[in-house]
Each structure stands twice: as structure tokens, then as C-alpha cells.
Scaffold this motif. Sequence first.
Motif, mmCIF file in Angstrom:
data_model
loop_
_atom_site.group_PDB
_atom_site.id
_atom_site.type_symbol
_atom_site.label_atom_id
_atom_site.label_comp_id
_atom_site.label_asym_id
_atom_site.label_seq_id
_atom_site.Cartn_x
_atom_site.Cartn_y
_atom_site.Cartn_z
ATOM 1 N N SER A 121 -0.396 -11.548 -26.062
ATOM 2 C CA SER A 121 -0.857 -10.784 -24.708
ATOM 3 C C SER A 121 -1.252 -9.411 -25.520
ATOM 4 C CB SER A 121 0.256 -10.573 -23.926
ATOM 5 O OG SER A 121 1.097 -9.465 -24.175
ATOM 6 N N THR A 144 -3.382 -7.116 -23.754
ATOM 7 C CA THR A 144 -3.666 -5.796 -23.026
ATOM 8 C C THR A 144 -2.364 -5.400 -22.201
ATOM 9 O OG1 THR A 144 -4.163 -7.429 -21.255
ATOM 10 C CG2 THR A 144 -5.957 -6.314 -22.383
ATOM 11 N N ASN A 145 -1.235 -5.939 -22.363
ATOM 12 C CA ASN A 145 0.172 -5.514 -21.565
ATOM 13 C C ASN A 145 0.635 -4.408 -22.515
ATOM 14 O OD1 ASN A 145 2.249 -5.827 -20.288
ATOM 15 N ND2 ASN A 145 2.522 -7.928 -20.385
ATOM 16 N N ARG A 168 8.773 -0.251 -23.355
ATOM 17 C CA ARG A 168 9.681 -1.215 -23.880
ATOM 18 C C ARG A 168 11.054 -1.313 -23.175
ATOM 19 N NH1 ARG A 168 9.735 0.986 -29.117
ATOM 20 N NH2 ARG A 168 7.761 1.719 -28.578
ATOM 21 N N ASN A 169 11.507 -0.441 -22.505
ATOM 22 C CA ASN A 169 12.954 -0.382 -21.725
ATOM 23 C C ASN A 169 12.580 -0.205 -20.186
ATOM 24 O OD1 ASN A 169 14.828 -0.643 -23.965
ATOM 25 N ND2 ASN A 169 13.650 1.045 -24.567
ATOM 26 N N SER A 201 13.969 -1.353 -17.683
ATOM 27 C CA SER A 201 15.032 -1.450 -16.564
ATOM 28 C C SER A 201 15.891 -0.161 -16.656
ATOM 29 C CB SER A 201 16.014 -2.720 -16.693
ATOM 30 O OG SER A 201 15.750 -3.131 -18.046
ATOM 31 N N ILE A 202 15.561 0.551 -17.676
ATOM 32 C CA ILE A 202 16.306 1.910 -17.900
ATOM 33 C C ILE A 202 15.442 3.122 -17.223
ATOM 34 C CG2 ILE A 202 17.219 3.506 -19.138
ATOM 35 C CD1 ILE A 202 19.267 1.801 -19.675
ATOM 36 N N SER A 203 16.002 3.666 -16.256
ATOM 37 C CA SER A 203 15.086 5.081 -15.889
ATOM 38 C C SER A 203 15.806 6.163 -16.330
ATOM 39 C CB SER A 203 14.888 4.924 -14.410
ATOM 40 O OG SER A 203 15.875 4.443 -13.845
ATOM 41 N N THR A 204 14.955 7.270 -16.665
ATOM 42 C CA THR A 204 15.359 8.546 -17.355
ATOM 43 C C THR A 204 14.922 9.777 -16.715
ATOM 44 O OG1 THR A 204 13.728 8.186 -18.815
ATOM 45 C CG2 THR A 204 16.090 7.354 -19.671
#
Lengths: 238, 355, 220
Positions: A216, A218-219, A223-224, A226-229
Amino acid sequence: MNWLLANFPQTWELTTAHLYLSLVPTVIGVVLALGLGLIFGNRPRSRAVITSIASAVFTIPSLALFVVIPSLIGTQILDPLNVLIALSLYSSSLLVRTVFDALDAVAPEVLSAAEALGYSPARRRVFVDLPLALGPLAAGTRVAAVTNVSLVSVGAVIGVGGLGQLFVSGYQRNYPDQILAGIIMILILALILDRLIAVGARLATPWLHQGATAKSSTNNAPRNPSISTGANTEGVSS
Amino acid sequence: MITFESVSKSYPGGTRAVDELNLEIATGSFTVLVGPSGCGKTTSMRMINRMVTPSSGRVLIDGQDVSGIRAVTLRLGIGYVLQNAGLFPHRTVLDNVGTVQRLLGLNKAQARAKAYEALERVGLDASLALRYPAQLSGGQQQRVGVARALAADPPILLMDEPFSAVDPIVRLELQQEVQRLQAEIKKTIVMVTHDIDEALTLGDKIAVLAPGGVLQQYADPLSILTRPATNFVSSLVSKDRGFRALSFESLTGLSTTELPAPDTAGRIHLPTLGNGFSAEINHDAATVCWSDGVTVRSAPQPIIRPGDSLRTGLDAVLASPSSAALLADHDGNIGSYFTLADLQPLLSKATRVSS
Amino acid sequence: MINDMLSYLGDAANWTGTAGIPARLGEHLWYSFLAVLAASIIAVPLGVFIGHTGVGKVILVSASNVLRALPSLGIMTLLVLLMGVGLLPPVIALVLIAVPPILAGVYAGVANVEPAVVDAARAIGMKDSRIILQVELPLALPLILGGLRGAILQVIATATIAAYVNLGGLGRYIFDGLALYDYGQVLVGAVLVTALALVLDGLLALLARVLSPDRRLVSR
């Protein structure tokens, strides 16, 4: 644990109240944030104003907001509406930034393609921008919902707190089991809500969950995901 | 017919992207706008579907000023292919291709039926139809982009550097595919590229633009190669220019030698060449392998057909270990061969034309 | 109510002594400082470890969101009942709140460093400790500071409820006011803690900008 089992009907009642107090603001937050995001997403000036207001609102401690709202809108200090309004403000403040960021993350060639194929601006917002913002919005909604579940319990000190009332009464009666029961139920509630939103989001965004069978190109998702910072997504407690 | 009438585009701050452009693009032609970045080629092309509004001048389609047509309506009638395909990540291949039909008001089933046809037309397997774009290779994505642009059968197709993001092998494949498609559907195609080779290969007409948006030359590929109008154009085409010009020369008048009959093993011996190589025609009847009967057996070489260019013929001779290339006739019968000496008169003639 | 608040703030007697506004502010900052310090000591090395090695990533990712649900009021009251009144219960509750954002920031910062950059560092002969100190941590700084900023704001906000378990801090005004139906005093606490949060947030944003000049180039 014994206390929880012995007093299950009472706990259940508090749990449903807690669910109501945390879920309604989450839904209001999503709707408000999406509306604001889609309307103002590409108007830099209004957007800057909304973003500054949102970050300021987000900085206000929730207990402070719970007790200030009555003097602003004239409700009773023990009115559950105060909690609902305060948490709705937090949720929409958190999510409107998520929506802005999600709209920014849509690849420019996709927007260009939509324009070239003959989408009117309004139509594009609804059928291209909106679905593409769903993934990040869902991640933000999980944070908002779980944060709300935690914050509702603070309302107990002003008499509106769902399961938080177990903390107040357990503390006053010197009864640790009761407090523990409240903590456990809150964590379970948060876990269930978190999972439900995650599963719902998965069903609503099938394109994000197909194994790529070929390269793929254009994606460029983070990279992470599910972790919000950062301050952006951290809920303010108490 | 698409007409640019003294069209200019400048941006606040004085940058001029397009400068007094006059251009007539004939219906059914394949026109390529070529030039380095900053020459206004994409800007010019995007004026056709009103993605860019000219600062002055007019763009007309069949005599009608596009500024008088509602942008959305105009765009629904013009196919558009983007550099990185620009597929909608949240829609399957099928629904991507059916986008314009849906916008035109067709229901989902009708749009999908049309989309299947379009996929087939660009050579994409129907098994890919339910995949999402992220599950496709770059070349496949680009094909889907072409299918999406063609699905509603628009008379005009705009292509913005459609092949620049894919690797060279896929690019060649896609270029050939587009040539094949164009021979079949005869749309008015306007393509933008910075690659002069691509322009020379694909275009019926080429518009060369220089930085600042100044049109240098608007002509067919052979004229661009052999009679560049400005220094800018000649520097653009200077590489391999003589050799490339042979692409526009035919093999008409080529003298050839008849092939002898094959031996029992299917080999054709060419004793006149005196180098001991014999030809083995492969089953596809389009390629030949040369063998010295002992150690050397060449990779398959193309067999030349009457419509091929002088460049292709010369290349086949140069690449052949026997210094000869086989020629098929119009019916596909392989009956003769030629050597460098046979090409010599044609090459001399070509040199005279282009000098 | 607002007039009550203004007259409270205007009364010089409320600005001195152990129950005065400066003293309460000092207590509030002290609890918060202890909690953020302790949380950093726990979360920074852990985040670096997980980010650098990838060990425990799955647990962190799945647990990070639910940890936000930990109700600090519940934790604080429970700890007081178990350990007795004192500084420790509220500080432990605040540490539990501060760890997840710091951990997430450090982890994401380190894990998001371009693999090519880490490869290059390894290729020129850096050992792991050097890679962490000289490559990963500097590059992770913006995200680390972001996490820290989130943690500090949350701790400042939550430190308000330390007063519920009979400690000081700005929450004192809110709880005393609630008990006495003196809503002017409640408002004093709310306004002061909000002001503190806004000021600190501004300072931290400024600090982040000064410490990571490269961030200015990429920020819109």
C-alpha cells in the motif's frame, strides 16, 4: 467483593445512573464535535478560535466546572444537569480537535479526486471527509467515554455521581469494601464502553481492518494509532 | 474541441503560472502538456474542469465557455486521473469505480454493473472488485483510477502525471494499456507529464511549456523532435534525439531476403550470414531465439511486423546475435529476414528528412 | 455569588496565614510536584524500555485507555481508610493518574522515532544506551513533553479533591464552601484552580517550544 454481591440491586441502580451520566455527554460531544469540525474544518480563522476555546475549556478542572456552572446558567448546585453540561463540554473540546486533525489527515489527492469527479463541497464533506474521519474519531470517542466514566464519580461530592456515591458513603461510614466495589464497577463499566465503541468503530470502518494483500503506497497512518499522547487527548480529572 | 483563448493565471504576489496560453485541442486527440515543474502544465489542465480559474482569458469546450457551466455538472462529464490515483480509501474498488454513476443518480446496483464493465475495460480482474485500495499495488490502484475516470464514459479525459508514481516496468505496461484503450474508445485525452519520452510515446500532439507558463511549441511528436521551435524545446529533446526520431519512420521500402525452409528440428539455417546461427521460432509466433547449435541460445527476440517503426527494426537487428531480424507479413506469416545493410538506405533517407 | 467571591478575594485577611490563599496555593503545588516527580521516576524508564524494545507493548496499548477510568476520588478515599489520613494517600492517587499520560508520551515518542534513524545509529557503532540517550530521547522530546504537560494538568485538577480527605490545597475552598453553603467561597476555589491550570498550561507550552526548537518549524 462481599459488599458488592450483597448490595447488588443498589449498585446496579447506581451503575445505570453512572452510565447515563457518562454516555449522554459522550454522544453530545461526538455530535457537537462532528458538526463543528465539518462546518469549520476548512475555515482557518473560526477554527483557530474554536481550538483555543477548546483547549481552555479542557484545562478547567472538572470539580471547578461542576460548581461554577450553576452561577453561570442558574441551575441548582445539586442538579445533575451541571455534570451533564460540564462533561459534554469536555467531550466536545477533546473531540473537536480530533475531528480537525482527522480531516487534515485525509490525503490531498483524495480531496482533489473528489473535487475533480464532481462532488459539491457539501456532498464531499458528508460522503468523503466524514467517513474518513471516523477512525480517529472513534479512537477519540473511546478516550472521551472512559474519561467521562471516571469524571462522573467526582460529581459525588456535590451529590451527583452515580457510583461515586459509593466512595462518599463508604468514606463517611469507614467501609473500604464499599469504595472498592465502586472502583471495580467503574473499571468494568469503562472497559465495556471502551470495547463496545472499539467494536462498533471496527464495523463502521471495514477499510481500516483489511489485511493489506499488496503494497500500500498511499497509506500513511501513524504507527501507534491506539496510543494517544500529549495534552490533546488527556482528560482532566476531578 | 477544447480551446484556450489567451489564458493567463497569476497568483497574489506576482507569480505567473500560465502566460497568454492559446491552444486548440481537437476532439478525439491525445494531447500531452509537457514541461518541468513550475511551467503551469497542471494549472492549465485544471482550468478545463474549473479546478483552477484563469485570471484572464477563456477556456471553451465545443465553443462553450466553461465558466458558464456549473463546476459540478462540468466535472461529472470529464474524467480525471490523478498522480497517486486518489482512490477513496473507504470504498471498495467497485464502489470507487462507480462513484461518478452514483453522483449522476444511478442506484447502487446499476453503478456496480457499470463499474464491472469499466474494470474489465482496463484489464483488472473482477476478483479485485471487493478489495479496498490499501490492498492493491500501486499499478493496480492506478488502473482503478483510470477505470473510475472512464466508467461514466465521459467524452473528455484529463490525466495528471498518471504514471509518475509507479515503477518503470509498471509504467510501461500502463502506457501501453492507455494506448490500447485510446485506440478503442477515442476520447479527447489531455495528459500532463514532465517526462518528454512519455509525451513522445503517447501524444498525438504535444504542447511544450517552459517555466512561467510560456508555450514553446505545440506540434506532433515528430516535429517536436526534428524541428524544435525554441532552444528550450531542443534541450528537452536533445537526448537520443536522432535515434528517437526513427520511431516516426516506417519500414516501407525495406528490402528483405526470403527465409529458407526449416530443418526437421524446426531450425531455420541462414547460411548467407556466415555466422552459424540458426533461428528457432517460438510457439507464440511473435518471438525468435537464435542458437549456434552448440552453446549459445539467445533470449527471445521480437519478430518485426510491417507496422513497426524503423527504430524497432534497427533495435531488433542490433540486439540479435545473428545480426539479422525476422519479418512477418500482414497475415503474420514469417517469411523473410533483414540485416543492417538492408536498413541502411532507410536510415540514410531518415537522416536527410530530419536534418 | 460572584459578588461574594469578589469580596472574599478582596479581603486582605484571606491572603495571609496557614489558611490564606498563598499557603493553599503552595500546598496545591507541593502535592502536585511530589506526584509528578514520583510518576516520572516510574513512567519514564518504563516508557523508554517498552518503546525501545517493544516488550510489553500489547499490554500497554490495551491497558492505556482503561487506566484513564481509575476514579481518583475512589482511590484516595480507599487509601485513607486503609492507611490513615496523611500526605501519602492523595499523592499515591495522583501518581496513578499521572503515570498513564507520561508513560504513553514516552513510549510513543521513542517508538515513533524513524526506524531508519535508529538503524543508522546502530550502523555507525552506537550501543543501545547511547542510542537511547543521544538519538531516541532527544527525538522523542516533543511527545514526552506533551505527555508530561497532560499529566501535570490532570494532577493540578485532581489535587483539588485532596481537600475532601482533610488535606489542604485549593480544593479546601470548594469543600469548605460546600459544607457551609457559602457558594462564593466555592467559586473562589474553582476560579483559583482554573487560573492555576491555565497559567501552568501556558508556561508548559512555552517550555515545550523553547526546549524543542525543531518543533516550531513543523507546527502550523
